[in-house]
Design an enzyme around this catalytic site. Sequence first.
Site, short mmCIF file in Angstrom:
data_model
loop_
_atom_site.label_atom_id
_atom_site.label_comp_id
_atom_site.label_asym_id
_atom_site.label_seq_id
_atom_site.Cartn_x
_atom_site.Cartn_y
_atom_site.Cartn_z
N HIS A 1 35.26 -118.32 25.37
CA HIS A 1 35.50 -119.59 25.93
C HIS A 1 36.61 -120.15 25.24
O HIS A 1 36.43 -120.58 23.91
CB HIS A 1 34.35 -120.57 25.93
CG HIS A 1 34.55 -121.94 26.22
ND1 HIS A 1 33.72 -123.05 26.11
CD2 HIS A 1 35.67 -122.57 27.01
CE1 HIS A 1 34.12 -124.11 26.63
NE2 HIS A 1 35.32 -123.75 27.08
N ASP B 1 32.71 -119.52 21.12
CA ASP B 1 33.61 -120.81 21.41
C ASP B 1 34.71 -120.64 20.58
O ASP B 1 34.48 -120.88 19.22
CB ASP B 1 32.74 -121.85 21.03
CG ASP B 1 31.63 -122.19 22.22
OD1 ASP B 1 32.28 -122.28 23.36
OD2 ASP B 1 30.54 -122.41 22.01
N MET C 1 32.26 -128.01 32.55
CA MET C 1 31.73 -128.43 31.20
C MET C 1 30.99 -129.48 31.53
O MET C 1 31.40 -130.54 32.23
CB MET C 1 33.00 -129.04 30.34
CG MET C 1 33.70 -127.57 29.54
SD MET C 1 32.94 -126.53 28.45
CE MET C 1 31.97 -127.67 27.15
N GLY D 1 25.56 -129.30 20.22
CA GLY D 1 24.66 -130.54 20.25
C GLY D 1 24.77 -132.01 20.92
O GLY D 1 24.20 -132.84 20.56
N MET E 1 37.99 -122.68 19.20
CA MET E 1 38.59 -123.85 19.22
C MET E 1 39.90 -123.86 18.39
O MET E 1 39.66 -123.35 17.06
CB MET E 1 37.56 -124.88 18.74
CG MET E 1 36.25 -124.97 19.52
SD MET E 1 35.18 -126.29 19.10
CE MET E 1 33.89 -125.76 20.15
N ASP F 1 28.02 -125.51 30.52
CA ASP F 1 28.11 -125.40 29.23
C ASP F 1 28.01 -126.70 28.76
O ASP F 1 29.11 -127.37 28.90
CB ASP F 1 29.49 -124.70 28.80
CG ASP F 1 29.57 -124.21 27.22
OD1 ASP F 1 28.76 -124.81 26.32
OD2 ASP F 1 30.86 -123.99 26.94
N MET G 1 39.24 -122.87 23.91
CA MET G 1 39.35 -124.23 24.02
C MET G 1 40.50 -124.43 23.09
O MET G 1 40.48 -125.04 22.11
CB MET G 1 38.22 -125.02 23.30
CG MET G 1 37.10 -125.02 24.49
SD MET G 1 35.81 -125.35 23.78
CE MET G 1 34.99 -123.95 23.23
N SER H 1 25.23 -119.66 22.79
CA SER H 1 26.47 -120.02 22.13
C SER H 1 26.35 -120.02 20.75
O SER H 1 25.70 -120.80 20.06
CB SER H 1 27.03 -121.35 22.68
OG SER H 1 27.94 -121.80 21.54
N HIS I 1 27.99 -116.02 24.19
CA HIS I 1 28.91 -117.05 24.45
C HIS I 1 29.76 -117.37 23.22
O HIS I 1 28.91 -117.67 22.08
CB HIS I 1 28.60 -118.37 24.94
CG HIS I 1 29.51 -119.33 25.44
ND1 HIS I 1 30.40 -119.31 26.82
CD2 HIS I 1 29.87 -120.55 24.94
CE1 HIS I 1 31.20 -120.31 26.72
NE2 HIS I 1 30.81 -121.00 25.78
C1 DX5 Z 1 31.23 -127.12 23.39
C2 DX5 Z 1 31.02 -125.52 23.46
C3 DX5 Z 1 29.88 -125.24 23.81
C4 DX5 Z 1 28.71 -125.66 22.80
C5 DX5 Z 1 27.35 -125.85 23.62
O1 DX5 Z 1 32.59 -127.67 23.30
O2 DX5 Z 1 31.87 -125.15 24.52
O3 DX5 Z 1 29.45 -123.84 24.14
O4 DX5 Z 1 28.43 -124.65 21.93
O5 DX5 Z 1 26.35 -126.22 22.57
P1 DX5 Z 1 25.09 -127.06 23.02
O6 DX5 Z 1 24.53 -126.29 24.03
O7 DX5 Z 1 24.43 -127.53 21.88
O8 DX5 Z 1 25.62 -128.34 24.00
ZN ZN Z 2 31.61 -123.11 25.26
#
Ligand code: DX5
Ligand code: ZN
Length: 225
Positions: A66, A35, A137, A145, A37, A175, A68, A8, A33
């Site tokens: 992904h 993300d 999730m 993190g 948002m 994820d 969100m 990601s 991946h």
């Molecule tokens: C969280 C994201 C993840 C995130 C994962 O909302 O959907 O894809 O980047 O990061 P780590 O692996 O650090 O939890």
């Molecule tokens: Zn994600």
Amino acid sequence: MSVRIAPSILSADFAALGEAIAAVERGGADLIHVDVMDGHFVPNITIGPPVVKSLKRIATVPLDVHLMIEEPDRYIDAFADAGAAMMSVHVEVLPHLHRTVYAIKALGVKAGVVINPATAVASLSEIAGDVDYVLVMSVNPGFGGQTFIPRSESKVREVRALLDRAGNGAPVEIDGGIDQRNVGRVVAAGASIIVAGSAVFHTPDPERATRELKAAALGAAAVRR
Ligand code: DX5
Ligand code: ZN
């Protein structure tokens, strides 16, 4: 069943995404991946279609986007045009999930459905036969993190069983909070697309971290088989 690693880029340096992608691809990344948002569905704001379009120009592996965001229906065309190969949407925001899944497929993009930690696996029961993948999730979405939520392991198992009952061999993706220590457990539970952000990019050597995570995942998959 084989396992794919999807680093990601949320945890990468946004000023050097090209280098970040090249490094994890050298390490054996199978997907990137991405993300997305919107500051509404989740508190954070990240990137949109123009950035995905630029990533598409340099990535040699498929982009796993992904979403969100609230009202994902308004944006699926734009992300498909930008080059998403896979696109996942959250059940929590979609009253007409079936329509959205088929709208994504109609664009030639693999359609995934995502459930948050507090969302029941049963919410997928009517769509299980239609999805190209399910994303579980294992943290509350919004930030990289965070710590893996242990209950997610049995959720992966339940989703795998639900898909199997529906006669659907679609992969289960996981994820959030995945690292060297827990990747074997989630793969053993049935996850076959592994997202990892900080475990890859918050290390001195993302290429090596990808390679090691993939080796651990493939080792667990060999035993599962
Ligand atoms: C969280 C994201 C993840 C995130 C994962 O909302 O959907 O894809 O980047 O990061 P780590 O692996 O650090 O939890
Ligand atoms: Zn994600």
